[in-house]
Design a protein around this motif. Structure first.
Motif, PDB file in Angstrom:
ATOM      1  N   SER A   7     -43.582 -29.045 -35.087  1.00 34.83           N
ATOM      2  CA  SER A   7     -43.730 -27.624 -34.741  1.00 34.83           C
ATOM      3  C   SER A   7     -42.435 -26.999 -34.249  1.00 34.83           C
ATOM      4  CB  SER A   7     -44.801 -27.470 -33.656  1.00 34.83           C
ATOM      5  OG  SER A   7     -44.353 -28.056 -32.432  1.00 34.83           O
ATOM      6  N   GLY A   8     -41.428 -27.823 -33.934  1.00 34.75           N
ATOM      7  CA  GLY A   8     -40.192 -27.302 -33.367  1.00 34.75           C
ATOM      8  C   GLY A   8     -40.278 -27.031 -31.881  1.00 34.75           C
ATOM      9  N   LYS A   9     -41.396 -27.387 -31.268  1.00 33.76           N
ATOM     10  CA  LYS A   9     -41.590 -27.166 -29.832  1.00 33.76           C
ATOM     11  C   LYS A   9     -41.460 -28.515 -29.113  1.00 33.76           C
ATOM     12  CE  LYS A   9     -44.971 -23.628 -31.082  1.00 33.76           C
ATOM     13  NZ  LYS A   9     -46.388 -23.196 -30.957  1.00 33.76           N
ATOM     14  N   ASN A  10     -40.235 -28.906 -28.858  1.00 36.75           N
ATOM     15  CA  ASN A  10     -39.979 -30.223 -28.274  1.00 36.75           C
ATOM     16  C   ASN A  10     -40.152 -30.262 -26.759  1.00 36.75           C
ATOM     17  OD1 ASN A  10     -37.748 -29.788 -30.655  1.00 36.75           O
ATOM     18  ND2 ASN A  10     -38.639 -31.822 -30.711  1.00 36.75           N
ATOM     19  N   PHE A  11     -40.031 -29.136 -26.104  1.00 43.06           N
ATOM     20  CA  PHE A  11     -39.886 -29.073 -24.652  1.00 43.06           C
ATOM     21  C   PHE A  11     -41.137 -28.496 -23.995  1.00 43.06           C
ATOM     22  CE2 PHE A  11     -38.759 -26.753 -20.833  1.00 43.06           C
ATOM     23  CZ  PHE A  11     -37.840 -27.554 -20.172  1.00 43.06           C
ATOM     24  N   LEU A  33     -53.810 -38.274 -25.130  1.00 40.54           N
ATOM     25  CA  LEU A  33     -52.529 -37.657 -24.798  1.00 40.54           C
ATOM     26  C   LEU A  33     -52.051 -36.746 -25.926  1.00 40.54           C
ATOM     27  CD1 LEU A  33     -50.005 -37.413 -22.980  1.00 40.54           C
ATOM     28  CD2 LEU A  33     -49.109 -39.454 -24.124  1.00 40.54           C
ATOM     29  N   LEU A  34     -52.212 -37.170 -27.156  1.00 42.31           N
ATOM     30  CA  LEU A  34     -51.760 -36.371 -28.295  1.00 42.31           C
ATOM     31  C   LEU A  34     -52.561 -35.071 -28.428  1.00 42.31           C
ATOM     32  CD1 LEU A  34     -51.182 -39.192 -30.933  1.00 42.31           C
ATOM     33  CD2 LEU A  34     -49.429 -37.835 -29.760  1.00 42.31           C
ATOM     34  N   ILE A  35     -53.839 -35.129 -28.121  1.00 42.18           N
ATOM     35  CA  ILE A  35     -54.642 -33.897 -28.142  1.00 42.18           C
ATOM     36  C   ILE A  35     -54.167 -32.940 -27.057  1.00 42.18           C
ATOM     37  CG2 ILE A  35     -56.940 -32.939 -27.696  1.00 42.18           C
ATOM     38  CD1 ILE A  35     -58.114 -35.334 -29.161  1.00 42.18           C
ATOM     39  N   PHE A  36     -53.869 -33.471 -25.871  1.00 37.83           N
ATOM     40  CA  PHE A  36     -53.317 -32.635 -24.794  1.00 37.83           C
ATOM     41  C   PHE A  36     -52.023 -31.972 -25.255  1.00 37.83           C
ATOM     42  CE2 PHE A  36     -50.029 -32.410 -21.540  1.00 37.83           C
ATOM     43  CZ  PHE A  36     -50.579 -31.486 -20.663  1.00 37.83           C
ATOM     44  N   ILE A  37     -51.123 -32.753 -25.879  1.00 32.49           N
ATOM     45  CA  ILE A  37     -49.847 -32.218 -26.341  1.00 32.49           C
ATOM     46  C   ILE A  37     -50.065 -31.159 -27.413  1.00 32.49           C
ATOM     47  CG2 ILE A  37     -47.762 -32.822 -27.661  1.00 32.49           C
ATOM     48  CD1 ILE A  37     -47.769 -35.511 -26.136  1.00 32.49           C
ATOM     49  N   TYR A  38     -50.985 -31.416 -28.332  1.00 30.50           N
ATOM     50  CA  TYR A  38     -51.293 -30.457 -29.398  1.00 30.50           C
ATOM     51  C   TYR A  38     -51.732 -29.121 -28.800  1.00 30.50           C
ATOM     52  CZ  TYR A  38     -53.474 -28.519 -33.618  1.00 30.50           C
ATOM     53  OH  TYR A  38     -53.808 -27.711 -34.673  1.00 30.50           O
ATOM     54  N   ARG A  39     -52.651 -29.171 -27.848  1.00 29.11           N
ATOM     55  CA  ARG A  39     -53.145 -27.939 -27.225  1.00 29.11           C
ATOM     56  C   ARG A  39     -52.060 -27.255 -26.400  1.00 29.11           C
ATOM     57  NH1 ARG A  39     -59.078 -30.249 -25.208  1.00 29.11           N
ATOM     58  NH2 ARG A  39     -60.039 -30.297 -27.283  1.00 29.11           N
ATOM     59  N   LYS A  40     -51.213 -28.067 -25.763  1.00 26.50           N
ATOM     60  CA  LYS A  40     -50.130 -27.505 -24.951  1.00 26.50           C
ATOM     61  C   LYS A  40     -49.128 -26.761 -25.819  1.00 26.50           C
ATOM     62  CE  LYS A  40     -47.739 -27.077 -21.069  1.00 26.50           C
ATOM     63  NZ  LYS A  40     -48.244 -26.299 -19.909  1.00 26.50           N
ATOM     64  N   THR A  41     -48.735 -27.350 -26.942  1.00 29.67           N
ATOM     65  CA  THR A  41     -47.769 -26.688 -27.820  1.00 29.67           C
ATOM     66  C   THR A  41     -48.343 -25.409 -28.413  1.00 29.67           C
ATOM     67  OG1 THR A  41     -48.456 -28.088 -29.686  1.00 29.67           O
ATOM     68  CG2 THR A  41     -46.531 -28.797 -28.443  1.00 29.67           C
ATOM     69  N   SER A  55     -50.238 -23.381 -26.926  1.00 33.84           N
ATOM     70  CA  SER A  55     -50.309 -22.343 -25.890  1.00 33.84           C
ATOM     71  C   SER A  55     -48.948 -21.974 -25.310  1.00 33.84           C
ATOM     72  CB  SER A  55     -51.220 -22.814 -24.746  1.00 33.84           C
ATOM     73  OG  SER A  55     -50.649 -23.927 -24.070  1.00 33.84           O
ATOM     74  N   LEU A  56     -47.861 -22.612 -25.793  1.00 37.78           N
ATOM     75  CA  LEU A  56     -46.541 -22.325 -25.224  1.00 37.78           C
ATOM     76  C   LEU A  56     -46.147 -20.877 -25.465  1.00 37.78           C
ATOM     77  CD1 LEU A  56     -44.384 -25.465 -26.123  1.00 37.78           C
ATOM     78  CD2 LEU A  56     -45.133 -24.745 -23.864  1.00 37.78           C
ATOM     79  N   PRO A  57     -45.620 -20.186 -24.450  1.00 42.75           N
ATOM     80  CA  PRO A  57     -45.143 -18.814 -24.651  1.00 42.75           C
ATOM     81  C   PRO A  57     -43.924 -18.780 -25.554  1.00 42.75           C
ATOM     82  CG  PRO A  57     -44.547 -19.611 -22.466  1.00 42.75           C
ATOM     83  CD  PRO A  57     -45.465 -20.642 -23.065  1.00 42.75           C
TER      84      PRO A  57
END
Length: 282
Positions: free
Chosen positions: A107-111, A151-159, A161-163
């Motif tokens: 996704s390009g959202k590494n951080f 953990l991967l599902i958490f990361i997926y949802r976090k990315t 929702s990133l602003p």
């Protein structure tokens, strides 16, 4: 500039406190990497992006992405590194067209800056993975896959929702704030106030509070408490120090304040935390 290739393990996780990295400055591998900084402050480079990383930040690195860690300050930092191959998940969680749990890595959202509650959540998952990896009890491999998938599902949802401002990467933390964070990581055990720290770095208190929150995702007090509680957790598990001495050692001026903040961040009292995790490490 030369980059080194490494064959990724099917699944590997480690948690270490160190001053430098054992990996070459630039490397890549044929697996997926999740890097979490427990405490400290470092610089991290992923392809053409650079990040100033503080405790509570999670990075995701896709297959064959060139990356390197730089610890310019030379101070100790604690990190968790998880590396896995795609095949590790396939037999337990086959992919389908409706949901690709690894899509975050392209996704390009590494951080990702994590809130205090999110930090507690992912650190517990990491701790369980490390425990299972070491103990190798019946069913450990399947439990590891389940924990990783969570953990991967958490990361997926976090990315998802990133602003927008966090999606482009590239030096998310202002240089001055990074210097302040480094100061707090070194001197968390001493009395620290907004007035004292802002004065030390020649910033007005009001601008300091605004800039600190915008750049780290935490208020000054939240960040300082976060550093202190993480150090306290290590002392509770790894030493026989009295809880009152630990509170003083990490910078809290009273046991009452320490107990309240510790429970807010971990969900457990310091005594209960020691009893719970001391038993788990036996």
């Amino acid at each position: 500039m030369e980059s080194n290739f490494y064959e990724a393990s099917n699944f590997d996780i480690s948690r270490e406190r160190k001053h430098d990295t054992s990996m070459p400055s630039r490397h890549y591998h044929n697996g997926y990497e999740i890097f979490y900084l427990v405490s400290g402050d470092i610089s991290y480079f992923i392809e053409d992006k650079s990040y100033q990383v503080v405790g509570g930040v999670l990075l995701i690195i896709g297959m064959n992405e060139i990356h390197k860690l730089v610890n310019a300050s030379g101070e100790s930092f604690e990190r968790i590194t998880l590396l896995f191959q795609e095949e590790f998940l396939q037999d337990l969680f086959p992919y389908n067209n409706s949901f690709d749990v690894l899509a975050s890595f392209s996704s390009g959202k590494n951080f990702m800056r994590l809130t205090g509650q999110e930090q507690s959540f992912v650190e517990k998952l990491f701790d369980k993975m490390i425990h299972e990896s070491v103990k190798q009890q019946p069913g450990s491999e399947f439990y590891l896959k389940t924990l990783l998938f969570e953990l991967l599902i958490f990361i997926y949802r976090k990315t998802e929702s990133l602003p927008a401002e966090e999606q482009s990467g590239g030096n998310p933390i202002h240089k001055k704030i990074f210097e302040i964070v480094d100061h707090l990581n070194r001197h968390y055990d001493q009395r620290q106030t907004i007035q004292d720290v802002s004065g030390k770095f020649f910033i007005s208190p009001s601008y300091f509070c605004k800039m600190f929150r915008e750049n780290t995702g935490f208020t000054f007090t939240e960040y300082l408490n976060n550093v202190r509680v993480k150090e306290a957790r290590q002392l509770l598990i790894g030493s026989t120090m009295k809880i009152s001495d630990i509170a003083e050692r990490v910078g809290f001026e009273s046991m009452t304040h320490f107990g309240r903040i510790f429970k807010e961040m971990t969900g457990l009292s310091p005594l209960k935390y020691r009893q719970t995790y001391k038993l788990e490490t036996v």
